[in-house]
Design a protein around this motif. Structure first.
Motif, short mmCIF file in Angstrom:
data_model
loop_
_atom_site.label_atom_id
_atom_site.label_comp_id
_atom_site.label_asym_id
_atom_site.label_seq_id
_atom_site.Cartn_x
_atom_site.Cartn_y
_atom_site.Cartn_z
N ASN A 149 0.77 -1.07 -0.16
CA ASN A 149 -0.15 -0.22 -0.12
C ASN A 149 0.85 1.18 -0.16
O ASN A 149 0.27 2.30 0.15
CB ASN A 149 -0.95 0.16 1.19
CG ASN A 149 -2.17 -0.99 1.28
OD1 ASN A 149 -2.74 -1.05 -0.05
ND2 ASN A 149 -2.47 -1.67 2.41
N SER A 198 -0.20 3.43 -2.81
CA SER A 198 -1.65 3.36 -3.00
C SER A 198 -2.46 4.63 -2.64
O SER A 198 -2.31 5.05 -1.52
CB SER A 198 -2.36 2.04 -2.44
OG SER A 198 -3.60 1.87 -2.82
N GLN A 199 -3.25 5.08 -3.74
CA GLN A 199 -4.18 6.28 -3.04
C GLN A 199 -5.54 5.58 -2.27
O GLN A 199 -5.90 6.48 -1.37
CB GLN A 199 -4.78 6.98 -4.43
CG GLN A 199 -3.66 7.62 -5.33
CD GLN A 199 -2.94 8.90 -4.70
OE1 GLN A 199 -3.68 9.33 -3.89
NE2 GLN A 199 -1.64 8.82 -4.98
N SER A 200 -5.87 4.56 -2.68
CA SER A 200 -6.78 3.87 -1.67
C SER A 200 -6.22 2.51 -1.20
O SER A 200 -6.40 1.37 -1.69
CB SER A 200 -8.15 3.84 -2.53
OG SER A 200 -8.40 4.82 -3.18
N LYS A 222 -4.32 0.39 -9.79
CA LYS A 222 -5.01 0.55 -8.51
C LYS A 222 -3.71 1.16 -7.57
O LYS A 222 -4.34 1.89 -6.48
CB LYS A 222 -5.35 -0.66 -7.97
CG LYS A 222 -6.36 -1.61 -8.63
CD LYS A 222 -6.71 -2.65 -8.15
CE LYS A 222 -7.82 -3.50 -8.99
NZ LYS A 222 -8.13 -4.73 -8.32
#
Length: 351
Positions: free
Chosen positions: A98, A101-103, A201
């Motif tokens: 993560n 990762s933006q989300s 993603k």
């Protein structure tokens, strides 16, 4: 040379016993005709036959060197698959995160993605080893009687590809590769698509994506090299002519060897009449030994021509692939009872 079956003297004799018995019968017939019917004219000069024998020895040596080269190259290719697979497993665990990762997603989801890619890689190795074991018209060593009598079948001849793939692939992946001629390549495509989705993603950093794509490229290269050896046989003009030349020499040899022993017997007869009269029979063990050496060397070269056929002397790709699978799954933290055991060794032979 990576040979899995360590032949004892007894096993080598058993491996060639039918031909050895033929040589024994053949020379006994020739000596009997020469001795009982006095056909002393049934002979050929030793010099031209010696030249033929020298030429045959050179050709057999060339064949054995070429066969060794094919086996060694195949072993290096699958050694490369071992190293690249371990690197892939390590990269996946440290790069699918993560961090960029933006989300962010749950650790459980990250492990799920890593497991999917790892299992698809295991499926790729499974398809590749099945593909390498597919019989080709020029692969005839496995069907030889003395190669089959020990029941040393590779795992791919005792299982179905579809059944072997089910534990590793989703229904969607199975459907995707079902109609593909080259299923191993199709699985690499799926791997690349999956990595791209993870990059989009944000679960996979762009630099990490490029590193993993490089590993897929290396796997495709190793796959292509393995397929090249499988699909391009040792040139038939060398293999076939070598086989015929060996038999021409072996069948002509009695016509030169028997008179030589008869001449030696004539010289001995002046001092030992009885020994000299039967000395020609001593050529039988000598002929059997010479014929056995030439035939066995030619057969060893013939056996090594196709390193993926599935005979005891081939590269153990099934064992290699299963070893990689065990390493990858253990390093993902799976329990030992859920990981398949290594393929069993049969008669000191790995496959």
């Amino acid at each position: 040379m990576h040979i899995k079956k360590t032949y004892s003297a007894f096993e080598m004799i058993m491996w060639t016993r039918f031909e050895t018995f033929f040589f024994l019968v053949l020379i006994s017939i020739f000596v009997s005709i020469y001795y009982f019917f006095g056909l002393e004219w049934l002979r050929i000069p030793w010099t031209p036959l010696a030249l033929i024998g020298t030429a045959v020895a050179f050709v057999i040596g060339f064949q054995n060197n070429a066969a060794y080269g094919r086996i060694w190259e195949a072993r290096k290719i699958w050694g490369g698959i071992v190293n690249t697979s371990r690197t892939l497993g390590m990269y996946l665990q440290d790069m699918v995160t993560n961090e960029y990762s933006q989300s962010p997603v749950d650790d459980k989801d990250l492990k799920f993605e890593i497991k999917n890619i790892t299992y698809r890689h295991i499926a790729w190795m499974t398809v590749l080893r099945h593909s390498m074991r597919m019989p080709k018209p020029w692969e005839t060593t496995y069907n030889h009687k003395t190669n089959k009598e020990w029941d040393t079948k590779p795992p791919e001849r005792e299982s179905n590809l579809q059944d072997d793939l089910k534990p590793y692939l989703s229904k969607e992946d199975l459907d995707y590769i079902a109609d593909k001629n080259n299923k191993q390549t199709a699985l690499i495509y799926l791997q690349s698509h999956h990595l791209r989705e993870l990059k989009e993603k944000g679960i996979l950093w762009e630099f990490s994506f490029l590193e993993l794509e490089g590993l897929l490229q290396e796997l495709l290269s190793l796959q292509g090299k393995s397929e090249r050896i499988k699909n391009f046989p040792y040139p038939r003009q060398f293999a076939t002519l070598n086989y015929y030349f060996m038999w021409i020499f072996v069948l002509m040899l009695p016509l030169a060897l028997i008179p030589q022993f008869a001449e030696i017997g004539s010289e001995i007869a002046s001092d030992h009449e009885w020994l000299g009269s039967v000395f020609v029979w001593f050529c039988i063990p000598f002929y059997v030994l010479v014929a056995w050496i030439f035939h066995t060397m030619e057969r060893i070269g013939r056996t090594g021509e196709n390193p993926f056929e599935g005979t005891p002397n081939d590269v153990p790709i099934s064992t290699i692939a299963r070893g990689i699978e065990i390493d990858l799954r253990q390093n993902m933290g799976e329990s030992l009872e859920n990981i398949p055991e290594q393929f069993p060794v049969k008669y000191h032979t790995q496959f």
